[in-house]
Design a protein around this motif. Structure first.
Motif, short mmCIF file in Angstrom:
data_model
loop_
_atom_site.label_atom_id
_atom_site.label_comp_id
_atom_site.label_asym_id
_atom_site.label_seq_id
_atom_site.Cartn_x
_atom_site.Cartn_y
_atom_site.Cartn_z
N GLU A 288 29.44 -4.48 -79.43
CA GLU A 288 29.72 -5.81 -78.89
C GLU A 288 31.12 -5.88 -78.30
O GLU A 288 31.33 -6.40 -77.20
N ARG B 70 31.32 -3.99 -75.12
CA ARG B 70 30.63 -4.67 -74.04
C ARG B 70 31.50 -5.75 -73.40
O ARG B 70 31.27 -6.13 -72.25
N ILE B 71 32.48 -6.26 -74.13
CA ILE B 71 33.42 -7.20 -73.52
C ILE B 71 34.28 -6.46 -72.51
O ILE B 71 34.58 -6.97 -71.42
N PRO C 226 30.87 -4.06 -69.52
CA PRO C 226 29.54 -4.62 -69.79
C PRO C 226 28.44 -3.65 -69.41
O PRO C 226 28.65 -2.66 -68.70
N ARG D 143 38.69 -7.62 -70.75
CA ARG D 143 37.88 -6.91 -69.75
C ARG D 143 38.74 -5.84 -69.09
O ARG D 143 39.87 -6.10 -68.69
N ALA E 34 28.50 -10.15 -72.91
CA ALA E 34 29.95 -10.19 -73.07
C ALA E 34 30.40 -11.56 -73.53
O ALA E 34 31.29 -11.68 -74.39
#
Length: 261
Positions: free
Chosen positions: A73, A76-77, A80, A162, A205
């Motif tokens: 998780e 994925r931020i 993505p 990001r 995200a």
């Protein structure tokens, strides 16, 4: 006597021939099959041992499945599994707000495989492309009074959750803002990355960010490798025994430039 000996010799030869043919046609194939079976058994045992080791590793990983999902998780931020334009827009808008700037425009380009051009030529000699990894060109135009908001915005891109690769910055085109003051127009170009995953959704995200909120302190750290630069101590001036009149004079301030990087 000669005839009997000939028959005896013929009989011996016939027996030897029968035994030889029996060995070649019966025993030898069975021995070959036995050797093949032994080799297959050794190969099967080795394969079973490898499968058991893999199964044991998978069981150990499954025991930590929750931690692995949590780590995924967070990743994925940063990168993505699917292009999440709404999340990018919201994130950049937050960066601009924190920097005291206003976004004029955001442009996301076409995805390109990482490390290769559109025709499949490597962009860097010796660089091995990563499967399913894509780059998304990002261009952001912002305005703010002088260049400080631009630099703060770029700093947020580097520190934020990001992963952005800033490649260029141009600024210095002043236009009159809504308040009647001159605003600096800055343009930042760079890339974000997407590691394509068929199971991923554009909302992953955003949902992960809700579970793992950003620490606001990351935006206050100095720029650098890890934001852990130690400030250089300011040397303490040495006082002279006899005061100099020039020491008490008011210094003339020197103007500083705030041009972009």
């Amino acid at each position: 006597m000669n005839t009997n000996r000939i028959w005896a010799l013929g009989t011996v030869i016939a027996i030897v021939a029968v035994l030889a043919l029996g060995y070649l046609l019966g025993v030898q194939p069975m021995l070959n099959r036995l050797d093949t079976a032994k080799a297959e058994l050794v190969s099967t045992q080795a394969n079973n041992a490898a499968q058991e080791a893999t199964l044991a590793a998978m069981k150990a990983q499954y025991d930590n499945i929750d931690e692995l999902r949590d780590e995924l998780e967070v990743l994925r931020i940063s990168i993505p599994g699917a292009l999440d334009s709404d999340f990018v827009y919201a994130l950049l808008a937050g960066y601009a707000l924190n920097a005291g700037a206003v976004i004029d425009s955001i442009t996301l380009g076409e995805a390109q495989p990482y490390g290769v051009t559109a025709d499949g030529t490597p962009t860097v000699e010796g660089l091995n492309p990563v499967a399913n990894l894509y780059t998304i060109p990002v261009t952001v135009s912002i305005r703010g009074e002088f260049a400080d908001p631009d630099l703060a915005f770029i700093a947020s891109l580097q520190r934020g959750p990001r992963l952005f690769l800033v490649t260029s910055y141009s600024g210095g085109s002043a236009e009159e803002g809504l308040g009647g003051t001159a605003d600096d127009i800055g343009t930042i170009t760079g890339y974000m990355f997407v590691l394509a995953d068929p199971a991923a959704t554009p909302e992953d995200a955003m949902n992960a960010l809700i579970d793992h909120p950003i620490d606001p302190l990351i935006f206050t750290k100095p720029l650098g490798a890890h934001g852990d630069e130690t400030p250089t101590p300011t040397p303490t001036p040495t006082e002279s025994a006899t005061p100099n009149p020039s020491d008490t004079a008011t210094p003339t301030p020197t103007p500083t430039s705030t041009t972009g990087p």
